[in-house]
Scaffold this active site. Structure first.
Site, short mmCIF file in Angstrom:
data_model
loop_
_atom_site.label_atom_id
_atom_site.label_comp_id
_atom_site.label_asym_id
_atom_site.label_seq_id
_atom_site.Cartn_x
_atom_site.Cartn_y
_atom_site.Cartn_z
N TYR A 277 -41.30 -72.66 -76.51
CA TYR A 277 -40.72 -72.25 -77.74
C TYR A 277 -41.55 -72.43 -78.95
O TYR A 277 -41.61 -71.49 -79.88
CB TYR A 277 -39.13 -72.66 -78.10
CG TYR A 277 -38.18 -72.64 -76.83
CD1 TYR A 277 -38.03 -71.02 -76.54
CD2 TYR A 277 -37.65 -73.52 -76.28
CE1 TYR A 277 -36.99 -70.80 -75.77
CE2 TYR A 277 -36.88 -73.07 -75.11
CZ TYR A 277 -36.43 -71.87 -74.89
OH TYR A 277 -35.58 -71.69 -73.93
N THR A 313 -41.89 -65.89 -70.23
CA THR A 313 -41.31 -66.81 -71.63
C THR A 313 -40.47 -67.85 -71.17
O THR A 313 -39.87 -67.66 -70.13
CB THR A 313 -40.81 -65.82 -72.45
OG1 THR A 313 -39.51 -65.45 -72.17
CG2 THR A 313 -41.73 -64.50 -72.60
N ASP A 314 -40.26 -68.62 -72.12
CA ASP A 314 -39.01 -69.58 -71.78
C ASP A 314 -37.90 -68.86 -72.26
O ASP A 314 -37.98 -67.68 -72.61
CB ASP A 314 -39.37 -70.81 -72.83
CG ASP A 314 -38.66 -72.17 -72.23
OD1 ASP A 314 -37.63 -71.99 -71.54
OD2 ASP A 314 -39.03 -73.08 -72.55
N TRP A 315 -36.65 -69.27 -72.05
CA TRP A 315 -35.60 -68.58 -72.05
C TRP A 315 -34.98 -68.33 -73.56
O TRP A 315 -34.91 -69.18 -73.96
CB TRP A 315 -34.37 -69.47 -71.23
CG TRP A 315 -34.18 -69.13 -69.81
CD1 TRP A 315 -33.14 -69.06 -69.15
CD2 TRP A 315 -35.38 -69.05 -68.77
NE1 TRP A 315 -33.40 -68.63 -67.57
CE2 TRP A 315 -34.62 -68.74 -67.57
CE3 TRP A 315 -36.75 -69.06 -68.80
CZ2 TRP A 315 -35.48 -68.57 -66.48
CZ3 TRP A 315 -37.34 -68.58 -67.78
CH2 TRP A 315 -36.90 -68.34 -66.54
N LEU A 317 -36.14 -65.53 -75.86
CA LEU A 317 -36.62 -65.51 -77.06
C LEU A 317 -36.55 -64.01 -77.77
O LEU A 317 -36.64 -63.89 -79.06
CB LEU A 317 -37.96 -65.25 -76.75
CG LEU A 317 -38.95 -66.44 -76.83
CD1 LEU A 317 -38.76 -67.53 -75.83
CD2 LEU A 317 -40.53 -66.01 -76.35
#
Length: 604
Positions: A277, A313-315, A317
């Protein structure tokens, strides 16, 4: 229902992409050519799924995290990647997995589900970072594996993890986490291999090969290595799950040091990468979150390092969310002013293939329809995502055997191996009676069987299998006390799971520990999820040991010498919070006078 009868029931005819005699490339291209824009968009989203009791489907969207059931996301949104939150008995996870695979077969193209998970074989239970794991073998946190430092053990662990995941239908590990723990206050250190890049690189290579094999294949669990290009050097140690922790800083100009383990992961063949993030501050890169950062994803990861695998992606965004009663803004750090469609476009332009923690494929479709995004760009990511499903064998064998899962997950051999690893990871920091003890300077450990022990913070019934448990410190030959690394509690249902802030023991807890040490020779065991500040305890204790996720029995096995503790500190232990604040967040071993240095560990 068998795989053959299920496919016959839901699929009227076999298409070329379902023909296992064709090459994977031929199958991918045939399927890609049949897909609509909406179906391609559906591939590009992966979010949390929750199973019902005993493997049932939950069909009330109002009870679910994002207001959609798995059935809706498969049938209406064309999604086929899910991250299982929570779970149950292994056989129930397997049954639930089969039920959602049946839902996938009912769709027009029958694209199977790829089921993923956060770590399930350790001690952490944080819905944002690790999952509760009923029935699975239990090892120390990866910090504990780093404390042992044995690449062969890490590979054996990852292979066991692979077999247990395969049994229940999990084909994608949202790990390993190979950020470097150079900022002692960071709340996610316990998921790392510590602060040393060389050690982390050696262990991550073994981890990936244990999970995936030498190349990804039908018996692999794919690894999503995280968090590229290296989380950890967070401003003041705050985590970028939250807006106040969005800045990732490099006061020691040490960006490349954090990148080094990812090069080893790439060499080992990791199938996927997850950027973090955070937004880099004061580097050559644009100051926007890594998932939106074209210079980092395309320029560095894809072009300079040559990675052509999946980037997810990370969770969270893109969309704001309510998590456990806490309003969570999208982690669109540096691009907060962008609309949801513009964020989606920015992630794709950066070079990512999939959106983690999101279920809005309609946003991608709208961008294509508006002429802002080409279908050819979708094909690039869809091709990568489809290829992995074919390589894993999901199209040919989408189902698992629940009875087999019950028999092969958490076996006696697997449980025993995890318990032994817990004991081996115990790190002996001090082993000498203090000056005011008649045994001044003599080793306290290992304890003799039958020793009269007073215990605090561990189960007296378990301790009774090793020594004679007494009711008061005055009756004891030795006391054993278990404590945890301090943290500053945060408010909010989700935020409270992230242990951040001060590493010092508060006055009340510290006084109680020191009083016990003054009363009877005391063995203090501290759970190091972060580097605790404990100079007074180190001085007063007769013995001081560290663990990184260890049940009472394995700890006592180590203290009584039944299993030899082999741990070495995977990070240094600072002398004070003033020292912590003075350290450069991106530099390892940056303390001026640590109580114990990196790599410290005694033997007996």
């Amino acid at each position: 229902m068998t795989e053959t009868t299920a496919r016959t029931r839901f699929r009227a005819a076999t298409c070329p992409y379902e023909d296992a005699s064709l090459s994977i490339e031929e199958r991918v291209e045939d399927l890609l050519g049949r897909m609509t824009v909406a179906e391609k968009a559906g591939l590009m989203f992966q979010t949390i799924a929750v199973m019902g009791p005993e493997g049932t489907l939950l069909d009330d969207p109002d009870t679910l995290p994002f207001g959609f059931t798995v059935r809706q996301m498969i049938a209406d949104k064309g999604m086929n990647h899910f991250n299982l939150m929570g779970g149950g008995r292994p056989e129930h996870i397997a049954q639930w997995h089969n039920r959602i695979q049946e839902l996938a077969l009912e769709t027009r193209l029958g694209i199977p589900i790829t089921l993923s998970t956060d770590p399930r074989h350790h001690f952490t239970d944080n819905p944002g970072t690790a999952a509760y794991a009923e029935g699975f073998s239990q090892y120390p946190e990866t910090l504990g594996l780093a404390a042992i430092g044995d690449a062969d053990l890490v590979r054996e662990f990852a292979d066991l993890m692979r077999r247990e995941y395969l049994a229940v239908g999990i084909r994608l590990a949202l790990h390993p986490q190979i950020d470097l723990a150079t900022e002692p206050r960071w709340s996610r250190i316990n998921g790392t291999f510590g602060e040393d890049a060389e050690l982390t690189g050696k262990l991550v290579a073994a981890y990936i090969r244990g999970a995936q094999g030498e190349t990804l294949n039908t018996t692999s669990v794919a690894c999503m290595t995280k968090h590229f290009p290296g989380g950890g050097p967070q401003l003041d140690g705050e985590d970028p799950h939250f807006a106040y922790g969005r800045e990732q800083v490099y006061p020691g100009d040490n960006f490349d040091y954090h990148l080094a383990p990812f090069k080893e992961a790439l060499a080992a063949g990791t199938s996927q990468m997850m950027p973090y993030y955070g937004m880099p501050i004061g580097t050559e890169h644009e100051e926007v979150a890594f998932g939106f950062n074209r210079g980092v994803i395309t320029g560095l990861l894809r072009e300079r390092l040559g990675f052509d695998g999946i980037v997810c992606t990370d969770w969270g965004l893109i969309s704001d969310a309510n998590i456990m009663g806490q309003t969570m803004p999208a982690r669109a750090w540096g691009v907060e002013e962008l609309s949801v469609p513009d964020r989606v476009l920015r992630v794709l332009e950066a070079g990512c293939d999939q959106f983690g923690g999101e279920n809005v494929p309609e946003q991608v479709v709208a961008l294509v329809e508006a002429g802002r995004l080409t279908e050819e760009r979708l094909d690039v990511s869809a091709r990568r995502l489809l290829r992995e499903k074919f390589v894993l064998g999901l199209f040919d064998h989408p189902f698992v055997d629940p009875a087999g899962a019950a028999a092969s997950v958490g076996t006696p051999a697997g449980i025993a191996a995890g318990l032994r690893a817990q004991s081996r990871s115990v790190t002996v920091l001090k082993n000498a009676a203090p000056e005011n003890d008649t045994r001044r300077g003599e080793p306290i450990l290992p304890l003799a069987e039958g020793t009269r022990v007073y215990v605090r913070g561990l189960d007296a019934e378990v301790a009774a299998g090793y020594g004679t448990v007494v009711a008061t410190p005055e009756e004891a030959d030795v006391a054993i006390v278990r404590v945890k690394t301090p943290f500053e509690p945060r408010e909010g249902g989700f935020e409270q799971f992230f242990h951040a802030g001060s590493l010092e023991f508060d006055a009340v807890e510290l006084a109680a520990i020191l009083e016990l040490c003054a009363t009877v020779p005391t063995v203090v065991d501290v759970y190091l999820e972060r580097p605790a500040v404990l100079p007074e305890i180190a001085e007063a204790a007769a013995a001081l040991v560290a663990n990184y996720g260890c049940a009472d029995g394995p700890l006592l096995d180590a203290l009584f010498g039944r299993v030899r503790p082999e741990g070495n500190l995977p990070f240094e232990l600072p002398r004070s919070m003033a020292d912590v604040r003075a350290q450069r967040s991106d530099v390892p071993r940056d303390g001026k006078d640590p109580v114990f240095p990196f790599g410290h560990g005694l033997r007996y």
